[in-house]
Design a protein around this motif. Structure first.
Motif, PDB file in Angstrom:
ATOM      1  N   SER A 550       0.809  -1.208   0.000  1.00  0.00           N
ATOM      2  CA  SER A 550       0.000   0.000   0.000  1.00  0.00           C
ATOM      3  C   SER A 550       0.847   1.265   0.000  1.00  0.00           C
ATOM      4  O   SER A 550       0.351   2.356   0.228  1.00  0.00           O
ATOM      5  CB  SER A 550      -0.910   0.017   1.239  1.00  0.00           C
ATOM      6  N   GLY A 551       2.173   1.134  -0.235  1.00  0.00           N
ATOM      7  CA  GLY A 551       3.030   2.305  -0.276  1.00  0.00           C
ATOM      8  C   GLY A 551       2.554   3.287  -1.339  1.00  0.00           C
ATOM      9  O   GLY A 551       1.936   2.921  -2.336  1.00  0.00           O
ATOM     10  N   GLN A 552       2.847   4.559  -1.156  1.00  0.00           N
ATOM     11  CA  GLN A 552       2.356   5.607  -2.041  1.00  0.00           C
ATOM     12  C   GLN A 552       3.159   5.629  -3.331  1.00  0.00           C
ATOM     13  O   GLN A 552       4.302   6.061  -3.368  1.00  0.00           O
ATOM     14  CB  GLN A 552       2.443   6.972  -1.344  1.00  0.00           C
ATOM     15  N   GLU A 553       2.564   5.152  -4.409  1.00  0.00           N
ATOM     16  CA  GLU A 553       3.264   5.092  -5.690  1.00  0.00           C
ATOM     17  C   GLU A 553       3.276   6.446  -6.379  1.00  0.00           C
ATOM     18  O   GLU A 553       4.257   6.825  -7.024  1.00  0.00           O
ATOM     19  CB  GLU A 553       2.605   4.053  -6.589  1.00  0.00           C
ATOM     20  N   TYR A 554       2.187   7.195  -6.252  1.00  0.00           N
ATOM     21  CA  TYR A 554       2.063   8.455  -6.973  1.00  0.00           C
ATOM     22  C   TYR A 554       2.510   9.617  -6.084  1.00  0.00           C
ATOM     23  O   TYR A 554       2.495   9.524  -4.865  1.00  0.00           O
ATOM     24  CB  TYR A 554       0.620   8.644  -7.446  1.00  0.00           C
ATOM     25  N   PRO A 555       2.902  10.735  -6.715  1.00  0.00           N
ATOM     26  CA  PRO A 555       3.390  11.878  -5.929  1.00  0.00           C
ATOM     27  C   PRO A 555       2.343  12.362  -4.937  1.00  0.00           C
ATOM     28  O   PRO A 555       1.135  12.289  -5.203  1.00  0.00           O
ATOM     29  CB  PRO A 555       3.676  12.936  -6.998  1.00  0.00           C
ATOM     30  N   PRO A 556       2.794  12.845  -3.790  1.00  0.00           N
ATOM     31  CA  PRO A 556       1.837  13.348  -2.800  1.00  0.00           C
ATOM     32  C   PRO A 556       1.172  14.634  -3.289  1.00  0.00           C
ATOM     33  O   PRO A 556       1.756  15.408  -4.046  1.00  0.00           O
ATOM     34  CB  PRO A 556       2.715  13.623  -1.580  1.00  0.00           C
ATOM     35  N   ALA A 557      -0.053  14.844  -2.865  1.00  0.00           N
ATOM     36  CA  ALA A 557      -0.758  16.093  -3.174  1.00  0.00           C
ATOM     37  C   ALA A 557      -0.482  17.064  -2.033  1.00  0.00           C
ATOM     38  O   ALA A 557      -0.977  16.889  -0.918  1.00  0.00           O
ATOM     39  CB  ALA A 557      -2.248  15.827  -3.314  1.00  0.00           C
ATOM     40  N   LEU A 558       0.320  18.065  -2.312  1.00  0.00           N
ATOM     41  CA  LEU A 558       0.714  18.994  -1.262  1.00  0.00           C
ATOM     42  C   LEU A 558      -0.398  20.006  -1.003  1.00  0.00           C
ATOM     43  O   LEU A 558      -0.985  20.564  -1.928  1.00  0.00           O
ATOM     44  CB  LEU A 558       1.990  19.739  -1.666  1.00  0.00           C
ATOM     45  N   SER A 559      -0.649  20.248   0.260  1.00  0.00           N
ATOM     46  CA  SER A 559      -1.652  21.236   0.644  1.00  0.00           C
ATOM     47  C   SER A 559      -1.062  22.639   0.520  1.00  0.00           C
ATOM     48  O   SER A 559       0.046  22.905   0.985  1.00  0.00           O
ATOM     49  CB  SER A 559      -2.097  20.989   2.092  1.00  0.00           C
ATOM     50  N   ARG A 560      -1.814  23.515  -0.097  1.00  0.00           N
ATOM     51  CA  ARG A 560      -1.356  24.896  -0.241  1.00  0.00           C
ATOM     52  C   ARG A 560      -1.307  25.602   1.114  1.00  0.00           C
ATOM     53  O   ARG A 560      -0.644  26.630   1.264  1.00  0.00           O
ATOM     54  CB  ARG A 560      -2.278  25.664  -1.194  1.00  0.00           C
ATOM     55  N   GLU A 561      -2.011  25.036   2.097  1.00  0.00           N
ATOM     56  CA  GLU A 561      -2.041  25.650   3.424  1.00  0.00           C
ATOM     57  C   GLU A 561      -0.860  25.212   4.289  1.00  0.00           C
ATOM     58  O   GLU A 561      -0.566  25.843   5.302  1.00  0.00           O
ATOM     59  CB  GLU A 561      -3.349  25.277   4.141  1.00  0.00           C
ATOM     60  N   ALA A 562      -0.191  24.116   3.887  1.00  0.00           N
ATOM     61  CA  ALA A 562       0.920  23.597   4.699  1.00  0.00           C
ATOM     62  C   ALA A 562       2.120  24.536   4.611  1.00  0.00           C
ATOM     63  O   ALA A 562       2.326  25.211   3.591  1.00  0.00           O
ATOM     64  CB  ALA A 562       1.308  22.197   4.229  1.00  0.00           C
ATOM     65  N   ASP A 563       2.935  24.554   5.673  1.00  0.00           N
ATOM     66  CA  ASP A 563       4.126  25.408   5.625  1.00  0.00           C
ATOM     67  C   ASP A 563       5.178  24.766   4.721  1.00  0.00           C
ATOM     68  O   ASP A 563       5.147  23.567   4.427  1.00  0.00           O
ATOM     69  CB  ASP A 563       4.677  25.648   7.032  1.00  0.00           C
ATOM     70  N   PHE A 564       6.133  25.578   4.287  1.00  0.00           N
ATOM     71  CA  PHE A 564       7.139  25.179   3.304  1.00  0.00           C
ATOM     72  C   PHE A 564       7.954  23.985   3.808  1.00  0.00           C
ATOM     73  O   PHE A 564       8.203  23.029   3.064  1.00  0.00           O
ATOM     74  CB  PHE A 564       8.044  26.395   3.029  1.00  0.00           C
TER      75      PHE A 564
END
Length: 908
Positions: A550-564
């Motif tokens: 179940s490892g994440q194969e596709y790139p993560p979807a980054l939240s625009r609200e998350a800090d850098f």
């Protein structure tokens, strides 16, 4: 069952008969004539009593020399008396070993009391714990004595700060009184290595330190050792209180399933496969060998450990008493108990007679037939062949019952280790040394010592009992897997680095125990790929990626609200896992080299895209809205989709400012570029992504980190050097505004095709290649990039062909695509295209695995045998020697093509 027969009815006559066969007994008679006279006059019992009396009285003698002489003379008497009793059959085994042990108790106490008195100290708070055979009153004829000596720092020496130092001095004095060899011989060889953590503790251990040790990292084999513990000298009451304090450690009230598993695993490690030839050996080790004394002791102690916590009746120090109790409790069949009891007495009787030959602490019947015949005669047997058969039959019966112990659990084991693998106790087990040698380990003692330290909790992974139990179960399979790599020493060294780097090993050890192929996978990876093993050592959690679909194969979807910083860490976690999986599949031939290059490159593309978006959002937060468009272009290996493990990223950042804000836009996009470089290259708690190289931007290091599209156009058409245009053939947009990226690509292709005359470009290219050869020579025969006929030569030929083709459609970043297109356009012949494409495929196959496994190790003698095998497999070669021959042929062909197209490297 073999019968030990008396040599004569009287003790004196039996001793005299024994002295005709055993050189040591003959020397004993000559050295102690008074003892021999007392034996003849009054018998062995009186002589033994006299020896005891003299040993006890030694404590009151004034000088060290007097104490030493008295103890040694008493030892000679006791040895003579015990030999007379044993050889005449005047006393059963329990009495024989009891006499030997009782004398040892008196000798140790006398030596300790003398050592204390000579330093003006009292015994209060200092005590000796007898362990092993001494603790169980089971010493053999030439036994050393296992002890642990403790002191209460609040009581001993009236609690002075230097109590520990004084205690250790007393212990050394005591051991000297017992061990030193004088004209009268020695009293006992002593062994203090059963104390807590003997490699790092003083000879006298404080009770506080010992309590902490046993509560935190005490091992199951130590629990078995302490079954036999008893206070034998010094402050006896303090010793008894200490043993009582350890009772919860030794005898656990509840069934401890991890302990049971550990005990079973220890049992599996000891002679888990014994062949008929082992049992037929006429010169066996009667203690440590298959069917030997230790198997009987282990048979009893393991069951005592498991059941004795809830059944006090099973808590016996003596082996035979413990066996009787197990039979009475219904844990052992009566017939089995009787057979093992008889075998124990027979083997111990033979053992004593072996030791009477030369007073040596040996348990092995002599290989020399003449010496073995004398041992057989001491047992009352004239027929050596019959004696050998009888000993073998006894051992076979013992081994049969021993192997039936935990038989159901044993059948669950899919594999079994051939030979001993024992890492408990303090001495290197001889069988384990031999097994490790057979496995190919050059220094078995190093392996044994390291594993023993793991068992003592000296690494975080084994500081819990569960961790130690898991490790014990894994060890046989682990060492076998190391042997199969062909590089067991290297595999062990790298596994040690990996294992000792684990902050908490329970999860990792559990995965290795439960996933059938993971352990083999891990060991092979560590053995042949030090670069990948370093990655695992830093991030052992990556192993989970191999068993978690179940490892994440596709790139993560980054939240625009998350800090850098959070976005950086999230991308790093994903990239670390994906990069490890690519490398692992490549190394284990589950991913061809060409596909690995594409996979590495696609992964880097995604990371650049994610970090560029995050950098743009962060820059907008700080400096206002984005004043135009940006594009990230890849050059070098990333541009050509040829990335390898550990490659850096050659990037160029281009922007197109909105009308009217050109001045402000330059500042904004410079800040954006700086944040992007930081996002990709800076080290965080999750590591870094890639090193970033911006030197291929217009004007190199002196140019701005972000270049406007107009400046890019002007520079490439007016100022770019020929070598810069060669590098520009690799340009491939990877992130940002697609239209802007396409504009930059069109500008690059136009500048590459149009510009300097052909002759001038050819001169530039030859001069550049010669300068590179002179300034950056290859670092070894396997520097695939810089070696003559290597990848640099291949790229120069291809890039020159693109620059001189006159067609923008021929300018392509990927080697195979470019070569085939140039061939279709007539810029390269069919043979030249074949040479370039086949050579590139071959060299790439090597480089992909080489960079993954060893990074910059560029001479073949630095390749392990396992790595050589992987390289040959990746290039479809039968052997590494075949690969070397093909490598020479390929580099020769590329070098010839370069000479034809560009010119020779020599300048004089």
């Amino acid at each position: 069952m073999l019968e030990i027969r008396p040599l004569a009815a009287s003790g004196h006559d039996a001793f005299d008969a024994g002295a005709q066969l055993a050189p040591y007994l003959a020397r004993l008679a000559r050295r102690a004539p008074d003892a021999l006279a007392l034996l003849k006059a009054d018998g062995p019992a009186v002589l033994a009593a006299d020896a005891m009396k003299q040993a006890e009285a030694a404590a009151g003698l004034e000088t060290r020399d007097e104490v030493m002489a008295a103890l040694r003379q008493a030892k000679l008497k006791n040895h003579m008396a015990v030999a007379a009793m044993d050889l005449s059959g005047a006393a059963p085994l329990q009495d024989i070993t009891g006499h030997l042990t009782g004398f040892a108790d008196l000798a140790v106490d006398a030596a300790l009391q003398s050592a204390l008195r000579m330093r003006g100290l009292k015994p209060d708070g200092m005590f000796v714990i007898a362990l092993g055979k001494m603790g169980a009153f089971e010493l053999n004829y030439s036994s050393d004595i296992d002890m642990a000596i403790f002191y209460d720092p609040a009581v001993f020496a009236e609690g002075v700060p230097e109590a520990g130092e004084l205690a250790s001095k007393v212990v050394r004095d005591t051991m000297g009184l017992l061990e030193e060899i004088t004209g009268d011989g020695y009293v006992f060889r002593t062994d203090l290595r059963l104390r807590p953590d003997p490699g790092s503790t003083p000879p006298a251990v404080s009770t506080q330190m010992a309590e902490i040790y046993y509560e935190s990292v005490g091992q199951n084999w130590e629990r078995m050792v302490w079954i036999k513990a008893r206070s034998c000298a010094g402050d006896m009451k303090a010793g008894e209180r200490f043993i009582a304090m350890l009772e919860p450690f030794v005898w656990r009230r509840h069934m401890d399933y991890w302990a049971i598993a550990d005990v079973q695993a220890i049992k599996r490690m000891i002679n888990s496969q014994t062949g008929a030839s082992d049992l037929a050996d006429p010169s066996p080790d009667l203690k440590l060998g298959p069917g030997g004394i230790r198997e009987i002791e282990f048979f009893v102690q393991t069951q005592q450990i498991i059941m004795g916590g809830r059944n006090n009746f099973l808590r016996h120090r003596k082996t035979l008493k413990g066996l009787e109790a197990l039979v009475a409790a219904g844990a052992v069949d009566a017939a089995v108990g009787e057979e093992l009891s008889q075998a124990y007495q027979v083997l111990r009787g033979v053992e004593h007679r072996i030791q009477m030959l030369e007073d040596q602490q040996t348990h092995r019947l002599p290989k020399d037939e003449e010496a073995r015949t004398r041992a057989a005669k001491l047992c009352g047997h004239e027929d050596l062949a019959g004696f050998d058969r009888a000993v073998s039959e006894v051992r076979a019966r013992v081994n049969h019952h021993y192997r039936d112990l935990f038989a159901e659990e044993e059948r669950k084991q899919e594999t079994a280790t051939r030979g001993n693998l024992v890492f408990t106790g303090v001495d290197d087990d001889p069988g384990t040394v031999e097994t490790l040698k057979k496995y190919g380990f050059s220094d078995p003692s190093r392996i044994i010592a390291t594993v023993a330290n793991w068992h003592r909790g000296k690494t975080p992974a084994t500081r819990t009992e569960r961790g130690r139990g898991l490790l014990t179960g894994l060890l046989p399979e682990l060492l076998e897997a190391m042997s199969r790599t062909g590089e067991p020493d290297t595999a062990f060294t790298r596994f040690t680095r990996f294992f000792e780097g684990l902050s908490s090993g329970i999860q990792t050890l559990s995965m290795l125990a439960n996933e059938g192929t993971l352990l083999e996978d891990l060991v092979t990876t560590l053995a042949i790929a030090p670069r990948l093993s370093q990655t695992l050592s830093r991030q052992p959690g990556l192993l989970e990626a191999l068993v978690t679909p179940s490892g994440q194969e596709y790139p993560p979807a980054l939240s625009r609200e998350a800090d850098f910083e959070s976005q950086m860490d999230e991308v790093r976690r994903w990239q670390n896992e994906r990069a490890f999986l690519i490398g692992h599949r490549l190394l284990h031939s589950r991913l061809p080299a060409q596909q690995a290059a594409l996979a590495w490159s696609d992964l880097a593309d995604h990371c650049v895209q994610l970090m560029a978006e995050a950098a743009a959002i962060e820059t907008a937060r700080r400096y206002g809205p984005q004043p135009g468009h940006w594009s990230i272009g890849a050059l070098g290996k990333l541009g050509g989709k040829e990335l390898t493990a550990g490659s850096d990223l050659d990037l160029i950042i281009i922007f197109d400012a909105e009308e009217g804000v050109a001045g402000e836009a330059g500042h904004w996009f410079t800040k954006f570029a700086q944040r992007l470089i930081t996002a990709i290259s800076v080290e965080t708690a999750e590591g870094s992504l890639y090193e970033v190289d911006m030197r291929l931007r217009p004007s190199g290091r002196s140019g701005p980190v972000a270049t406007s599209i107009k400046a890019f156009d002007r520079y490439q058409h007016e100022d770019a050097w020929t070598w810069e245009l060669m590098a520009l053939t690799r340009l491939r947009p990877v992130a940002g505004d697609e239209a802007l990226g396409q504009r930059a690509l069109e500008i690059a292709r136009h500048a590459i095709i149009h510009g300097k005359p052909e002759a001038e470009r050819k001169t530039d290219i030859l001069d550049m290649r010669r300068r590179l050869w002179k300034e950056r020579p290859p670092r070894g025969d396997w520097d695939l990039k810089l070696v003559e006929g290597g990848l640099i030569d291949l790229e120069f030929v291809l890039q020159q062909a693109m620059l001189l083709s006159g067609k923008e459609d021929c300018v392509l970043p990927m080697v195979i695509d470019a070569a085939e297109t140039l061939g279709e356009e007539g810029a390269l012949s069919a043979d030249e295209v074949e040479t370039i494409t086949s050579s590139f495929t071959f060299l790439q196959s090597i480089q992909q695995i080489q960079r993954l496994a060893v990074g910059a190790e560029l001479t073949a003698d630095m390749f392990s045998q396992g790595l050589k095998t992987r390289l040959a497999l990746a290039t479809n070669c039968e052997t590494f020697e075949d690969l070397e021959a093909r490598y020479r042929a390929v580099t020769t062909a590329i070098s010839s093509l370069r000479c034809k197209k560009i010119g020779p490297l020599a300048t004089d």
